[in-house]
Scaffold this active site. Structure first.
Site, PDB file in Angstrom:
ATOM      1  N   GLU A 156      -5.203   4.850   2.219  1.00  0.00           N
ATOM      2  CA  GLU A 156      -4.526   3.626   2.236  1.00  0.00           C
ATOM      3  C   GLU A 156      -5.096   2.169   1.933  1.00  0.00           C
ATOM      4  O   GLU A 156      -6.432   2.359   2.410  1.00  0.00           O
ATOM      5  CB  GLU A 156      -3.825   3.348   3.489  1.00  0.00           C
ATOM      6  N   SER A 177       0.699  -1.103  -0.015  1.00  0.00           N
ATOM      7  CA  SER A 177      -0.112   0.088   0.081  1.00  0.00           C
ATOM      8  C   SER A 177       0.869   1.329   0.087  1.00  0.00           C
ATOM      9  O   SER A 177       1.894   1.221  -0.466  1.00  0.00           O
ATOM     10  CB  SER A 177      -0.820   0.094   1.276  1.00  0.00           C
ATOM     11  N   CYS A 178       0.352   2.201   1.000  1.00  0.00           N
ATOM     12  CA  CYS A 178       1.048   3.472   0.658  1.00  0.00           C
ATOM     13  C   CYS A 178       1.370   3.909   2.016  1.00  0.00           C
ATOM     14  O   CYS A 178       1.130   3.276   2.991  1.00  0.00           O
ATOM     15  CB  CYS A 178       0.149   4.509   0.133  1.00  0.00           C
ATOM     16  N   ASP A 179       1.858   5.084   2.192  1.00  0.00           N
ATOM     17  CA  ASP A 179       2.126   5.739   3.494  1.00  0.00           C
ATOM     18  C   ASP A 179       1.926   7.306   3.651  1.00  0.00           C
ATOM     19  O   ASP A 179       2.221   7.700   2.861  1.00  0.00           O
ATOM     20  CB  ASP A 179       3.645   5.415   4.121  1.00  0.00           C
TER      21      ASP A 179
END
Length: 385
Positions: free
Chosen positions: A93, A5-7
């Protein structure tokens, strides 16, 4: 698919150098996916009963929408991250847990990001927009272009000049945490534990019905709705913990430059490489002094360590961002093209120039990264329509 995923990060006084709030996000997506930076002006919608076409479904339009700047995968309607004219910033996210992910087409988390920005002038109002739409329309649908299926639930970090909110979801159920000082980050896991400032009215009853909570011990959202051992959440080696460590390393001296440094960090995994990689990044300065403008920096290109953050400020008479807008194609509808193996070339002018610069310094841009091969690189079948 393995959760990648992302941050998203936020720092509030006294963690920042001055009285500003600093927001940042790395968008981690399939390595060949182009992300564009686009601007949409404020608008008035006078038609009674007007419908709005999001990525997959139509919803009711509202009378007025705010001006927004978005960083988004070029094939969809929503956004990975963005800001509006009132200084509201949102990043989302992918999260997974015990509640099954719905494959039916509904609102994507990325649609909810854009809708929150278009319809709210404060962070808390954006919370209201997101949870109300989640309740009414649900979340679901393929989050990638093409034949690969990738679906998930969503968490959101929402910030304005005054405060920040975390909203984490499991299907239609959600919990929200208000952040008024210090630092906070989200990644591809639930992170709200026992500090719950707002919640879905049936969230606890549903957990009891499923046997996830006995109704006696203190309610812990992340522990109840996922498989996390929340006692070890800040001592593990995952990206959520690594991001938390990086924020705390700079705590008390966080500037927009420090946030960019965090987003560029590869040893922690925050700046991802591989089949999933950091395809775009954003950092925003949100001064508490309303006489000062908010400044939003976007890369519009992959790998923040090899990208320049370009500033954007909301001013009157903004022209379209042509160099970061991807070309459009006839029948450019993700629903109609969801099973096509050959996808259009969505590289915008800045993206092409970025690739040329990498080639000039001797970096291979044929495949997504050192971890990708021609066999698994989804860029291989890309071709112009």
């Amino acid at each position: 698919m393995e959760p990648c995923s992302c941050d998203t990060f936020v720092a509030l006084p006294p963690a920042t150098v001055d009285s500003s709030i600093i927001f940042g996000k790395n968008s981690d997506r399939l390595c060949d996916e182009v992300q564009e930076v686009v601007y949409f002006p404020a608008a008035v919608h006078n038609n009674v009963g007007e419908r709005l076409k999001c990525t997959y479904i139509e919803i009711d339009q509202v009378p007025e929408t705010c001006a927004v700047v978005l960083s988004r995968p070029a094939w969809l309607w929503g956004a990975e991250m963005g800001a509006n004219e009132h200084g509201v910033c949102i990043g989302n996210e992918a999260v997974w847990g015990k509640e099954e992910v719905c494959d039916e087409e509904a609102l994507l988390g990325m649609d909810l990001v854009r809708l929150g920005l278009e319809r709210a002038d404060t962070a808390e109002k954006a919370v209201n927009v997101i949870v109300d739409l989640l309740e009414k329309y649900g979340q679901g649908g393929n989050c990638t272009e093409g034949s690969m299926e990738f679906s998930y639930h969503n968490s959101f970090l929402i910030a304005d000049r005054k405060e920040a909110w975390i909203v984490e979801t499991a299907g239609k159920y959600w919990a929200a945490e208000k952040v008024q000082e210090g630092v906070r980050n989200i990644s591809n896991q639930l992170s709200i534990t026992t500090k719950i400032d707002r919640e879905h009215q049936d969230m606890r009853n549903y957990a009891k019905q499923k046997g996830w909570w006995d109704g006696k011990k203190e309610f812990d959202f992340a522990a109840t709705y996922s498989y996390l051992d929340t006692a070890k959440m800040l001592t593990s080696s995952d990206r959520y913990c690594e991001g938390y460590k990086l924020l705390n390393k700079h705590k008390g001296s966080i500037t927009f430059e420090a946030m960019m440094e965090i987003l560029r960090d590869k040893p922690s995994g925050i700046n991802m490489e591989g089949q999933f990689m950091t395809t775009a990044s954003m950092v925003s300065i949100l001064p508490q002094d309303t006489s000062l403008p908010c400044i939003h920096f976007f890369t519009g290109t992959p790998d923040p360590a090899r990208s320049i953050f370009k500033p954007f400020i909301f001013v009157p008479n903004i022209s379209q961002l042509l160099d970061t807008s991807s070309p459009t194609f006839e029948l450019d509808d993700p629903v109609k093209k969801s099973h096509l193996r050959i996808r259009p070339d969505r590289r915008h002018r800045l993206y092409r120039k970025h690739q040329q610069a990498l080639e000039a310094i001797g970096e291979d841009t044929t495949f997504c990264s050192k971890c990708c091969t021609p066999a698994d690189c989804t860029n291989a079948p890309m071709a112009p329509f």
